[in-house]
Design a protein around this motif. Structure first.
Motif, short mmCIF file in Angstrom:
data_model
loop_
_atom_site.label_atom_id
_atom_site.label_comp_id
_atom_site.label_asym_id
_atom_site.label_seq_id
_atom_site.Cartn_x
_atom_site.Cartn_y
_atom_site.Cartn_z
N ALA A 97 7.22 2.99 15.29
CA ALA A 97 8.54 2.43 15.59
C ALA A 97 8.35 1.07 16.24
O ALA A 97 7.44 0.87 17.04
CB ALA A 97 9.30 3.36 16.54
N GLY A 98 9.21 0.14 15.86
CA GLY A 98 9.08 -1.21 16.38
C GLY A 98 8.45 -2.14 15.36
O GLY A 98 8.56 -3.35 15.46
N GLU A 99 7.76 -1.54 14.36
CA GLU A 99 7.28 -2.34 13.23
C GLU A 99 8.44 -2.45 12.23
O GLU A 99 9.41 -1.71 12.31
CB GLU A 99 6.09 -1.65 12.53
CG GLU A 99 4.86 -1.47 13.39
CD GLU A 99 4.05 -2.75 13.56
OE1 GLU A 99 4.50 -3.81 13.11
OE2 GLU A 99 2.97 -2.67 14.19
N VAL A 100 8.31 -3.36 11.27
CA VAL A 100 9.34 -3.52 10.24
C VAL A 100 9.42 -2.23 9.41
O VAL A 100 8.40 -1.76 8.90
CB VAL A 100 9.02 -4.71 9.33
CG1 VAL A 100 10.05 -4.83 8.23
CG2 VAL A 100 8.94 -5.98 10.14
N ALA A 317 12.92 -10.39 -10.65
CA ALA A 317 11.77 -9.56 -11.01
C ALA A 317 10.80 -10.36 -11.88
O ALA A 317 11.20 -10.95 -12.87
CB ALA A 317 12.23 -8.31 -11.76
N GLY A 318 9.54 -10.41 -11.47
CA GLY A 318 8.54 -11.14 -12.23
C GLY A 318 8.36 -12.57 -11.76
O GLY A 318 7.40 -13.24 -12.12
N ILE A 319 9.30 -13.03 -10.93
CA ILE A 319 9.25 -14.41 -10.44
C ILE A 319 8.14 -14.55 -9.39
O ILE A 319 7.50 -15.58 -9.29
CB ILE A 319 10.62 -14.81 -9.83
CG1 ILE A 319 11.75 -14.57 -10.80
CG2 ILE A 319 10.60 -16.21 -9.28
CD1 ILE A 319 11.89 -15.56 -11.91
N GLY A 320 7.97 -13.51 -8.58
CA GLY A 320 6.91 -13.55 -7.57
C GLY A 320 7.42 -13.72 -6.15
O GLY A 320 6.68 -13.55 -5.19
N SER A 321 8.72 -14.05 -6.03
CA SER A 321 9.27 -14.28 -4.69
C SER A 321 9.27 -13.01 -3.85
O SER A 321 8.95 -13.04 -2.66
CB SER A 321 10.70 -14.82 -4.82
OG SER A 321 11.46 -13.97 -5.66
N ALA A 322 9.61 -11.88 -4.47
CA ALA A 322 9.66 -10.62 -3.72
C ALA A 322 8.28 -10.24 -3.19
O ALA A 322 8.16 -9.64 -2.12
CB ALA A 322 10.21 -9.50 -4.61
N ALA A 323 7.25 -10.61 -3.95
CA ALA A 323 5.89 -10.31 -3.50
C ALA A 323 5.58 -11.05 -2.20
O ALA A 323 4.87 -10.54 -1.34
CB ALA A 323 4.89 -10.69 -4.59
N ILE A 324 6.14 -12.25 -2.07
CA ILE A 324 5.95 -13.00 -0.82
C ILE A 324 6.70 -12.29 0.31
O ILE A 324 6.15 -12.08 1.39
CB ILE A 324 6.46 -14.46 -0.95
CG1 ILE A 324 5.73 -15.18 -2.10
CG2 ILE A 324 6.28 -15.22 0.36
CD1 ILE A 324 6.20 -16.60 -2.35
N ALA A 325 7.95 -11.90 0.04
CA ALA A 325 8.77 -11.27 1.08
C ALA A 325 8.15 -9.95 1.55
O ALA A 325 8.06 -9.69 2.74
CB ALA A 325 10.18 -11.03 0.55
N HIS A 326 7.73 -9.11 0.60
CA HIS A 326 7.25 -7.78 0.97
C HIS A 326 5.87 -7.79 1.60
O HIS A 326 5.53 -6.88 2.35
CB HIS A 326 7.25 -6.86 -0.25
CG HIS A 326 8.60 -6.30 -0.55
ND1 HIS A 326 9.09 -5.17 0.07
CD2 HIS A 326 9.57 -6.72 -1.36
CE1 HIS A 326 10.31 -4.93 -0.36
NE2 HIS A 326 10.63 -5.86 -1.24
N SER A 327 5.08 -8.81 1.29
CA SER A 327 3.71 -8.78 1.79
C SER A 327 3.65 -8.95 3.31
O SER A 327 2.64 -8.64 3.93
CB SER A 327 2.88 -9.85 1.10
OG SER A 327 3.43 -11.11 1.37
N ALA A 328 4.75 -9.42 3.90
CA ALA A 328 4.76 -9.63 5.35
C ALA A 328 4.93 -8.31 6.11
O ALA A 328 4.77 -8.28 7.33
CB ALA A 328 5.86 -10.60 5.73
N VAL A 329 5.24 -7.24 5.39
CA VAL A 329 5.50 -5.97 6.06
C VAL A 329 4.20 -5.27 6.45
O VAL A 329 3.27 -5.18 5.65
CB VAL A 329 6.32 -5.04 5.14
CG1 VAL A 329 6.52 -3.68 5.78
CG2 VAL A 329 7.65 -5.68 4.84
N LYS A 330 4.15 -4.79 7.68
CA LYS A 330 2.96 -4.07 8.15
C LYS A 330 3.01 -2.65 7.60
O LYS A 330 3.87 -1.86 7.96
CB LYS A 330 2.99 -4.04 9.68
CG LYS A 330 1.75 -3.47 10.31
CD LYS A 330 0.69 -4.52 10.46
CE LYS A 330 -0.62 -3.89 10.88
NZ LYS A 330 -1.74 -4.80 10.65
N THR A 331 2.14 -2.34 6.66
CA THR A 331 2.11 -0.99 6.12
C THR A 331 0.69 -0.65 5.73
O THR A 331 -0.09 -1.54 5.40
CB THR A 331 3.06 -0.83 4.91
OG1 THR A 331 2.83 0.44 4.32
CG2 THR A 331 2.84 -1.90 3.86
N LYS A 332 0.38 0.63 5.79
CA LYS A 332 -0.98 1.03 5.44
C LYS A 332 -1.13 1.20 3.94
O LYS A 332 -2.22 1.13 3.40
CB LYS A 332 -1.33 2.35 6.15
CG LYS A 332 -1.34 2.24 7.66
CD LYS A 332 -1.50 3.61 8.31
CE LYS A 332 -1.11 3.58 9.77
NZ LYS A 332 0.26 4.07 10.03
#
Lengths: 513, 145
Positions: A97-100, A317-332
């Protein structure tokens, strides 16, 4: 940094070409400069396949989406339930909790995509391609879910994590690290090309198109006035947020935008319920138009191309922008971000875009020839004739206001906020590409942010045509490079997915509630 | 019989001094241990900009470190100086929900919470921490003015 300054100077020179022309109309000069500099490239991107009137780029995106769908055995269908469970937090460790959260990652990525594409883009698609464009848009949205899954999984897997805890990720990182892992050449070159397109895409679709449509909507409500005024105001607010770091404005926007999104869908639903007897007919138009064109010039391919174009522009989808947005999320687990991301095209395109399309069709703002039942094609404008001659966001506004007269004011507020939140998101995507090329120094970051604000003014002042074409061309250019990388790296995603599903089944990955 | 545990919902602001003093006095008298809980308000459904998403992990580390050094550690030391035993805990989430959960799982005998001090309309409509605990607390709860 020196490279950054040189590039900045070149861009500034392009922008300042407009200055001496104040007397004869800044807007026209900007348009002219714009077409002169970008026209040839736009033509190349949207060129038809030899001997057909089908643009190769639309095929490129759709074929990719279909291939990913098949390769991952319909992940968007079989993984849909798991996506929802992840977003609900069923698999979130309370100690984290406290992480994105997954929900926040989804909401942040959506705030970058939900916006003008759903309101103005759909109106453009339906206005040119007829109701049938909606069918192809929905189909492209459904297939696009697999593309998003692929790119966002890779985005998380190959991001850079720094000692201070911050992360940088996106296609440029998976291009370099993923290619190296597979022993493939050219990752670095692809990454640099991708970054150049991303910077231009951020300035185009993520900025000028937004500013342009925000101005169009404001002018629609308060009466015509020069676009650069809107541009200056928007640029000033954006400057304060992204350069000055005044988070409060961004925070207010981020809170209002989801509310606006929900409100927009709710109003659409009310209009649909009020006209419930016409919903069946509207879907009939959408299906019939998908294959016949219903009088639209270009017929079935016209509808198809418009649908595909708008779906890609809207859900990215396929543009690559979402990959930038999601990669910032701390996840295992990289795959979890893929699962979450596949909901974006669904919410964005299959739900929200379809609402806009249905309202436009049902409210009858597109002119139909009563004798033939076909749409009336206006040769002069190259689109279906409308009751008041409007197109783009104004057409959506006209459709909604035919039921609720107060809607244009509400829509103007929504459009400006959507535009603003999309600009904030894209300023981040552009910045990530910029710092990848020019280094993560403070000076380099500020240089990009200032250029970004400058382009808001240009975007608001230019007329729709050249801006929308340039925006699309840049976004699709990102997709060309990104999808090549996705093809080469998809076996890695497949292995990652198999490993994840095996642990899910064995109970090693478990629900916390 | 084992030592009783009192949970203290500790905000750590200027008004929290009297809450801690009272809880210490009670703990010393009853021979109980104190578990001081500081909750960082956090919703997994709030909205963040991409920049905030990127910085979140680093911010969280900072927030936890600050809460430990500025709030929990001094409080635990104060209790120890008064001659009672104390433990500390920092959590993210909804205050009422977490205090109830901790009191339940640790089988606490009592909860101490400060009066919110807020008389605003918002506090009346949406409730406050003491109000929430008054409704949901699984054990006797003392609201300290």
């Amino acid at each position: 940094m020196k490279r950054a300054t040189t590039f900045a100077a070149a861009l500034a020179a392009l922008a300042l070409n407009a200055a001496p022309a104040a007397a004869q109309g800044i807007d026209e000069t900007i348009n002219q400069v714009f077409s002169d500099y970008t026209g040839w490239y736009v033509g190349l991107i949207f060129a038809d396949l030899p001997g057909t009137n089908f643009s190769w780029i639309a095929l490129w995106l759709v074929v990719a989406a279909v291939i990913f769908t098949v390769y991952f055995a319909g992940i968007q269908l079989r993984g849909f339930g798991h996506s929802i469970a992840l977003v609900k937090g069923d698999y979130s460790d309370p100690d984290d909790a406290g992480e994105v959260s997954h929900f926040q990652a989804l909401a942040t990525a959506l705030s970058g995509t939900v916006g003008l594409g759903n309101i103005a883009g759909v109106a453009v698609a339906v206005g040119i391609g007829g109701p049938g464009a909606t069918f192809w848009m929905i189909l492209a949205g459904l297939f696009g879910m697999a593309t998003k899954f692929t790119e966002c999984t890779l985005g998380v897997k190959y991001r850079n994590e720094y000692a201070d805890g911050h992360v940088s990720g996106g296609p440029m990182y998976y291009m370099v690290k993923g290619f190296k892992e597979r022993g493939l050449p050219g990752g670095k070159v692809l990454a640099v090309i991708f970054c150049i397109f991303t910077i231009l895409g951020a300035l185009g679709g993520g900025n000028m198109f937004q500013a342009n449509q925000a101005h169009a909507q404001l002018a629609n409500v308060v009466g015509d006035y020069p676009g650069w005024i809107t541009g200056l105001i928007l640029a000033a607010i954006t400057f304060v947020v992204i350069v000055g770091g005044i988070k409060s404005i961004a925070r207010v926007t981020e809170k209002v935008v989801p509310f606006m999104g929900i409100f927009y869908v709710a109003v659409s639903l009310v209009i649909l319920v009020m006209n419930y007897d016409m919903i069946g007919w509207a879907f009939g138009q959408i299906f019939a138009g998908a294959f016949t064109g219903l009088g639209v010039a270009g017929g079935f391919t016209g509808a198809l191309i418009q649908g595909f174009r708008r779906a890609a522009f809207s859900n990215e989808a396929g543009i690559g922008s979402a990959a930038i947005a999601h990669s910032a999320v701390k996840t295992k687990e990289p795959v979890t971000e893929g699962y979450v991301a596949l909901l974006e095209p669904f919410i964005d395109t299959v739900v929200i875009c379809t609402m806009t399309a249905l309202v436009i069709v049902i409210t009858g703002v597109l002119n139909v020839d009563p004798d033939t039942g076909l749409y009336v094609w206006d040769e002069a404008t190259g689109r279906i004739a409308t009751t008041d001659g409007s197109s783009g966001v104004e057409l959506t506004s006209a459709a909604f206001s035919s039921v609720f007269s107060w809607f244009p004011v509400m829509l103007a507020i929504a459009v400006v906020l959507f535009a603003f939140s999309t600009m904030i998101s894209w300023s981040y995507y552009g910045l990530k590409a910029w710092t990848y090329l020019f280094g993560e120094s403070k000076g380099s970051e500020v240089t990009f942010k200032v250029i970004f604000c400058l382009f808001i003014v240009i975007g608001a002042a230019a007329s729709l045509g050249p801006v929308i074409d340039f925006s699309d061309a840049m976004l699709f250019s990102m997709a060309i490079v990104n999808i090549i990388a996705l093809y080469l790296l998809m076996p890695i995603v497949k292995a990652e997915l198999a490993h994840y599903i095996a642990r899910l089944k064995s109970g090693e990955i478990r629900k916390f509630r | 019989m084992s030592q009783e545990l009192f949970v203290v919902a500790y905000e750590g602001d200027d008004d929290s001094g009297s809450l801690l003093d009272y809880a210490i006095a009670r703990a010393v008298k009853e021979g109980a241990a104190l578990h001081i809980v500081h909750v960082l308000e956090w919703s997994p459904y709030s909205f963040l900009t991409p920049q905030e998403v990127e910085e979140r992990h680093a911010r969280r580390k900072e927030e936890l470190a600050r809460a430990k050094s500025a709030i929990i550690d001094p409080a635990v030391e104060k209790v120890a100086a008064a001659g009672a035993t104390a433990t500390g805990e920092i959590r993210y989430g909804q205050v009422v929900e977490l205090i109830v959960e901790i009191a339940t799982t640790r089988a606490a005998a009592m909860i101490f919470v400060g009066r919110s001090g807020s008389n605003s309309v918002a506090a009346r409509v949406f409730g406050s921490v003491p109000l929430g605990l008054a409704q949901l607390a699984p054990v006797p709860t003392v609201i300290v003015p």
